[in-house]
Write an enzyme that holds these catalytic residues in place. Structure first.
Site, short mmCIF file in Angstrom:
data_model
loop_
_atom_site.label_atom_id
_atom_site.label_comp_id
_atom_site.label_asym_id
_atom_site.label_seq_id
_atom_site.Cartn_x
_atom_site.Cartn_y
_atom_site.Cartn_z
N GLU A 47 14.52 -14.84 -17.74
CA GLU A 47 14.86 -13.41 -17.78
C GLU A 47 13.56 -12.58 -17.66
O GLU A 47 12.53 -12.95 -18.21
CB GLU A 47 15.49 -13.12 -19.16
CG GLU A 47 15.78 -11.67 -19.46
CD GLU A 47 16.15 -11.43 -20.93
OE1 GLU A 47 15.57 -12.11 -21.84
OE2 GLU A 47 17.01 -10.59 -21.18
N ASN A 121 19.47 -5.41 -16.40
CA ASN A 121 18.71 -6.64 -16.60
C ASN A 121 19.35 -7.67 -15.68
O ASN A 121 20.48 -8.10 -15.92
CB ASN A 121 18.82 -7.02 -18.09
CG ASN A 121 17.89 -8.14 -18.48
OD1 ASN A 121 17.47 -8.94 -17.64
ND2 ASN A 121 17.58 -8.23 -19.76
N LYS A 138 23.18 -8.50 -16.59
CA LYS A 138 23.46 -8.96 -17.97
C LYS A 138 24.65 -8.22 -18.58
O LYS A 138 24.70 -6.98 -18.54
CB LYS A 138 22.20 -8.74 -18.81
CG LYS A 138 22.22 -9.32 -20.21
CD LYS A 138 20.80 -9.23 -20.80
CE LYS A 138 20.69 -9.76 -22.20
NZ LYS A 138 19.29 -9.76 -22.68
N GLU A 157 16.53 -3.03 -25.76
CA GLU A 157 17.31 -3.36 -24.55
C GLU A 157 18.50 -2.42 -24.38
O GLU A 157 18.87 -2.07 -23.26
CB GLU A 157 17.82 -4.80 -24.62
CG GLU A 157 16.82 -5.83 -24.16
CD GLU A 157 17.51 -7.14 -23.84
OE1 GLU A 157 18.17 -7.23 -22.81
OE2 GLU A 157 17.39 -8.08 -24.66
N CYS A 183 20.05 -14.53 -21.30
CA CYS A 183 19.62 -14.51 -22.70
C CYS A 183 20.75 -14.35 -23.71
O CYS A 183 21.45 -15.29 -24.01
CB CYS A 183 18.52 -13.47 -22.91
SG CYS A 183 17.67 -13.78 -24.47
N ASN A 208 14.41 -14.46 -23.25
CA ASN A 208 13.24 -14.03 -24.03
C ASN A 208 13.75 -13.87 -25.45
O ASN A 208 14.47 -12.92 -25.75
CB ASN A 208 12.73 -12.65 -23.59
CG ASN A 208 11.93 -12.66 -22.30
OD1 ASN A 208 10.71 -12.67 -22.31
ND2 ASN A 208 12.62 -12.64 -21.19
#
Ligand code: CDT
Length: 344
Positions: A47, A121, A138, A157, A183, A208
């Protein structure tokens, strides 16, 4: 003939705040070439593989109203096109070596019909000719929306990325059915199941994951356990390979989990990184192995009971507590006797 994909999982160590795209792409090229030397057909990067994990900082000054003010540094972490000038070398090398890759990055879209630019993302899947064949954004965005100064570092995020409007697709690639997740998605069983229901045979997941989870530090020592727990369960319960790829190590003072792993449909880890830095691990993944699980214990058509699962997606569905509520006993005794009609 067995269908097999030789996959490489290209774990990255930390990327510094001041590290340029060109410097990072050189690291990715080294891993791509290592994969090609080992015979990989596909190399999977983590990611946000082009930059430091920037959601750890409050980078704009829009306050609770959302992103605003000076966004110069924030915007510098996003790609406005893919391939970009800096990443073109990766696409060219992939084509020269005939190795596909999967790359995570922050995406800033062109303005839509309402003039709004979206931030996602994102993962792209690139084929062995160096062409983008699929994009995934994502779905599950963790963390928080506003600056929370009590934390040692931020996890913004939810400020810097929108939730995917597209969901989980499965793509015909490399002779198999390939899906992607990013993730936090890996912690949710629905991620794997939605792709499992589309026949997925290999799910690519970059992550991450800071070792310090501020809302509940009691989870910190369990990070490595939870990481493998969710990916191994997702693989086994859906009869699919899972390739989990970390950006690990201490990045800008924040320690992140490594533990990159390639997981078989049996749920077994067949390859695992041994460092917390740039490292390529690889495995021959027999896609036909998926059938052993998809056709037996997890024969979805035969054994699943979707009608029993409606509360998962239908907000109007009655909860189990409502529909299975115990009938009230006919006689209420205050001596604790529950033998009356209607009691269990
Ligand atoms: N990148 C990412 O999604 N990380 C989350 C961190 C925990 S939530 C703050 C993860 O699920 O690993």
């Amino acid at each position: 003939m067995t269908r097999s994909v030789h996959v490489g999982a290209a774990q990255l160590g930390p990327i510094g705040r001041d590290e340029s795209r060109d410097e990072v792409v050189q690291r990715l090229l080294r891993l791509l070439r290592r994969g090609a030397q080992n015979g990989c057909e596909l190399v999977v990067f983590p990611e946000l593989a082009l930059t430091t994990f920037f959601p750890r900082w409050y980078l704009d000054d829009g306050g609770d109203a959302g992103i605003g003010g000076d966004t110069t540094e924030l915007d510098s972490y996003y790609e406005v096109e893919m391939p970009s000038i800096a990443t073109q070398a990766l696409f060219d090398e992939a084509k020269r070596l005939a190795v596909g890759f999967c790359l995570g990055y922050a995406e800033l879209t062109p303005p839509d019909t309402d003039g709004i630019r979206h931030r996602y993302n994102t993962y792209v899947l690139v084929d062995r000719q160096g062409e983008i064949t699929a994009k995934y954004r994502k779905v599950h965005i963790p963390g928080h929306e506003s600056h929370e100064p009590w934390r040692q570092f931020q996890h913004l995020e939810r400020r810097y990325f929108e939730e995917s409007p597209d969901g989980f697709a499965v793509h015909d690639a490399l002779g198999g059915k390939i899906g992607m997740a990013i993730c936090n998605d890996r912690r949710w069983p629905e991620t794997y199941r939605v792709m499992g229901l589309q026949g997925v045979e290999m799910i690519l997941i970059g992550y991450n994951t800071p070792l310090n989870y501020a809302p509940d530090p009691s989870q910190n020592p369990l990070q490595a356990f939870h990481n493998h727990l969710v990916m191994q369960a997702g693989a086994y319960q859906n009869g699919t390979w899972v390739v989990g790829v970390a950006k690990g190590g201490v990045e800008e003072g924040v320690e992140a989990l490594a533990q990159t792993a390639i997981i078989a449909p049996s749920g077994q880890i067949v390859a695992q990184a041994t460092t917390i830095g740039d490292e390529l691990i690889d495995a021959h993944c027999d896609l036909d192995m998926c059938e052993r699980y998809k056709k037996t214990l997890f024969d979805f058509d035969r054994y699943r009971r979707p009608a029993m699962y409606s509360v998962i997606t239908d907000p109007t569905s009655k909860s189990l507590a409502d529909s299975h509520a115990r009938p009230k006993p006919v006689f209420d005794h205050d001596d604790g006797d529950t033998s009356a009609e209607g009691a269990p």
